[in-house]
Motif scaffolding. Structure first.
Motif, PDB file in Angstrom:
ATOM      1  N   GLU A  98      44.156  40.594  20.811  1.00 23.67           N
ATOM      2  CA  GLU A  98      42.943  41.362  20.513  1.00 23.67           C
ATOM      3  C   GLU A  98      42.304  41.974  21.756  1.00 23.67           C
ATOM      4  N   THR A  99      42.823  41.668  22.938  1.00 16.93           N
ATOM      5  CA  THR A  99      42.235  42.174  24.179  1.00 16.93           C
ATOM      6  C   THR A  99      42.592  43.636  24.383  1.00 16.93           C
ATOM      7  N   SER A 100      41.615  44.424  24.798  1.00 14.03           N
ATOM      8  CA  SER A 100      41.836  45.853  25.079  1.00 14.03           C
ATOM      9  C   SER A 100      42.128  46.054  26.564  1.00 14.03           C
ATOM     10  N   ALA A 101      43.078  46.925  26.862  1.00 17.03           N
ATOM     11  CA  ALA A 101      43.441  47.202  28.254  1.00 17.03           C
ATOM     12  C   ALA A 101      42.307  47.933  28.958  1.00 17.03           C
ATOM     13  N   VAL A 102      42.079  47.586  30.204  1.00 16.10           N
ATOM     14  CA  VAL A 102      41.052  48.214  31.035  1.00 16.10           C
ATOM     15  C   VAL A 102      41.746  48.994  32.146  1.00 16.10           C
ATOM     16  N   VAL A 103      41.473  50.277  32.217  1.00 18.99           N
ATOM     17  CA  VAL A 103      42.002  51.138  33.285  1.00 18.99           C
ATOM     18  C   VAL A 103      40.807  51.782  33.962  1.00 18.99           C
ATOM     19  N   GLY A 104      40.369  51.179  35.051  1.00 21.11           N
ATOM     20  CA  GLY A 104      39.151  51.623  35.710  1.00 21.11           C
ATOM     21  C   GLY A 104      39.313  51.848  37.194  1.00 21.11           C
ATOM     22  N   PRO A 105      38.246  51.664  37.967  1.00 22.53           N
ATOM     23  CA  PRO A 105      38.290  51.954  39.401  1.00 22.53           C
ATOM     24  C   PRO A 105      39.258  51.076  40.181  1.00 22.53           C
ATOM     25  N   VAL A 106      39.407  49.821  39.775  1.00 24.00           N
ATOM     26  CA  VAL A 106      40.354  48.946  40.475  1.00 24.00           C
ATOM     27  C   VAL A 106      41.777  49.484  40.336  1.00 24.00           C
ATOM     28  N   THR A 107      42.124  49.882  39.131  1.00 24.82           N
ATOM     29  CA  THR A 107      43.460  50.447  38.900  1.00 24.82           C
ATOM     30  C   THR A 107      43.643  51.740  39.673  1.00 24.82           C
ATOM     31  N   ALA A 108      42.640  52.611  39.652  1.00 28.87           N
ATOM     32  CA  ALA A 108      42.733  53.891  40.363  1.00 28.87           C
ATOM     33  C   ALA A 108      42.892  53.669  41.864  1.00 28.87           C
ATOM     34  N   LEU A 109      42.108  52.748  42.421  1.00 32.55           N
ATOM     35  CA  LEU A 109      42.202  52.470  43.856  1.00 32.55           C
ATOM     36  C   LEU A 109      43.557  51.881  44.205  1.00 32.55           C
ATOM     37  N   PHE A 110      44.046  51.003  43.373  1.00 31.66           N
ATOM     38  CA  PHE A 110      45.342  50.376  43.619  1.00 31.66           C
ATOM     39  C   PHE A 110      46.455  51.425  43.594  1.00 31.66           C
ATOM     40  N   ILE A 111      46.417  52.315  42.616  1.00 37.18           N
ATOM     41  CA  ILE A 111      47.451  53.353  42.513  1.00 37.18           C
ATOM     42  C   ILE A 111      47.380  54.281  43.723  1.00 37.18           C
ATOM     43  N   GLY A 112      46.190  54.790  44.035  1.00 38.18           N
ATOM     44  CA  GLY A 112      46.054  55.747  45.124  1.00 38.18           C
ATOM     45  C   GLY A 112      46.483  55.172  46.456  1.00 38.18           C
ATOM     46  N   CYS A 113      45.957  54.000  46.802  1.00 39.73           N
ATOM     47  CA  CYS A 113      46.291  53.383  48.098  1.00 39.73           C
ATOM     48  C   CYS A 113      47.752  52.947  48.136  1.00 39.73           C
ATOM     49  N   GLY A 114      48.227  52.366  47.031  1.00 35.92           N
ATOM     50  CA  GLY A 114      49.604  51.899  47.006  1.00 35.92           C
ATOM     51  C   GLY A 114      50.613  53.021  47.159  1.00 35.92           C
TER      52      GLY A 114
END
Length: 456
Positions: A142-158
């Motif tokens: 029942e949990t909804s996926a969260v795609v927020g600033p942490v994900t964006a920062l991780f993708i960009g820096c990585g």
């Protein structure tokens, strides 16, 4: 400088478009793991801990593939432009300006790819979360996926750091190489690994050895109730070994390629002579072609082999072992396998202009169309075989370590290899690689040699 930057993008768009595509796939692959991590942070409690635990596995598998494939493609994109950078210097552009322009290309285009990867994560993260916890209880489904600033920062820096890992040394080498040498030698001379690469390779070897030693020491004293927690870490063996080989690629790929191709002498046929010479000479292109298939096959085969050994030991002890679910395999290896396929296709697409010139020169030297076609097929086959040999090494070592790790908990732990998935992957990869090589070669045969030479 801006005009030079834009002009280079227009002139060599194939190379830079390939970098954007690979970084986009790498960003999406890393983004799924980062989204799981961010979702776990929002959920909290045991639910969040469980989701975050899955994210670590995804990030390990995706991170290893992203480092291997993206850095190799970034390095190749810079090296394919060596002749152009040399002409810049002959026209008055300083080496420092060359390095700045090239790095601006790598940074800007990798960030564009990261943005595309973030957009793909917005779509793919909810699907991946459902696949990972399909049928699970305790609120996971029942949990909804969260795609927020942490994900964006991780993708960009990585993505940026991984692209610079391959692009920065190549840009520095392109700027410091004398212009006449770059025009005379289209392929950078092999000079081994620099000190920082040796340091990275050493750290990876020491880190992997320490991790394996820690697992073995823990297994010797662990209670039976702790075995699942300990043994569940064995799938990490294959990614760690893969990363060690990728880090030491400059001193591992070339000797292996030269060694096994020497088993068939060059005098066997003119096509084999040309294919072997091209694969050995263009080590940058060969490395970029080998790495995607190697990383995908090593981690796919390593994961299935570890699971097969564990399942055989459990069944011999009369225990029930469910094995891997399809959704779990897709979540863990979907990104790495997609990156392997895209990376292989991108390398061939990026190298098309250089290969057109080489094909024209061979035709002008008297080589027949049949010889050129066979040489192209054999060169692609050399890359595939080298990748398979490296992957089999990782898979075999993963099986040995799994047997040793399981020994304290089971009386019988048979040594087994599960190569079914690897066989399918290698077969599909070989067909796609050969098709991607043959189609441009056959198409160029309809164009006159003079036209090909004047266009490159």
């Amino acid at each position: 400088m801006i005009g030079l930057w834009a002009g280079e993008l227009r002139a060599d768009w194939r190379s830079w478009a390939g970098l954007v595509l690979v970084t986009a796939v790498a960003g999406a692959s890393l983004g799924i793991g980062a989204s799981f991590l961010e979702t776990g942070m929002h959920a909290g409690g045991r639910l969040g801990t469980g989701i975050s635990g899955v994210s670590s596995m995804i990030l390990v598998f995706s991170g290893v593939s992203a480092i291997g494939v993206t850095s190799a493609v970034a390095r190749l994109a810079v090296e394919l432009g060596r002749a152009g950078y040399a002409r810049w210097q002959l026209s008055g552009v300083t080496p420092r300006q060359v390095a700045v322009v090239v790095l601006c290309h790598v940074i800007a285009l990798s960030l564009i790819g990261a943005g595309l990867g973030f957009a793909a994560t917005l779509v793919g993260a909810p699907v991946a979360l459902r696949l990972a916890f399909d049928g699970a209880s305790g609120g996971f489904a029942e949990t909804s996926a969260v795609v927020g600033p942490v994900t964006a920062l991780f993708i960009g820096c990585g993505v940026l750091l991984i692209a610079l890992l391959g692009g920065l040394p190549a840009a520095r080498r392109a700027a410091l190489t004398p212009a006449l040498e770059a025009l005379r030698e289209p392929e950078p001379r092999t000079r081994g690994m620099r000190w920082w690469r040796w340091m990275l390779f050493g750290l990876m070897v020491v880190g992997t050895a320490a991790a394996v030693r820690s697992w073995l020491s823990s297994g010797a004293v662990a209670m039976p109730d702790d075995r699942n927690t300990l043994i569940s870490q064995t799938p990490l063996v294959a990614p760690l070994l893969t990363l060690v080989i990728v880090a030491g690629g400059p001193v591992l790929y070339a000797p292996l390629l030269r060694g096994w191709t020497a088993l068939l002498p060059a005098r066997a046929s003119s096509s084999w002579y040309l294919a072997r010479h091209e694969a050995r000479y263009h080590l940058g292109r060969s490395t970029a072609s080998i790495t995607p298939l190697f990383t995908g096959a090593a981690m796919l085969g390593g994961l299935y082999t570890v699971t097969t050994v564990w399942g055989a030991a459990a069944r011999a002890a009369g225990e029930t072992f469910g094995g891997l679910e399809f959704g779990q395999v897709v979540v863990l290896l979907g990104g790495p396998l997609l990156l392997a396929g895209v990376g292989t296709a991108v390398v061939i697409f990026m190298s098309n202009r250089t290969q057109a010139r080489e094909q024209a020169l061979l035709s002008a030297s008297g080589a027949t169309d049949a010889v050129i076609v066979r040489a192209a097929v054999l060169q692609a086959l050399i890359h595939v075989v080298t990748a398979v040999l490296l992957a089999l090494t990782v898979i075999a070592v993963s099986a040995v370590l799994t047997v040793v790790l399981l020994a304290p908990f089971y009386e019988v732990v048979p040594y087994q290899l599960d190569l079914g998935g690897v066989g399918v992957l290698v077969g599909v990869g070989t067909l796609l690689t050969e098709a991607a090589v043959l189609i441009p070669v056959l198409a160029r045969m309809r164009v006159s040699v003079a036209t090909l030479l004047s266009a490159v």
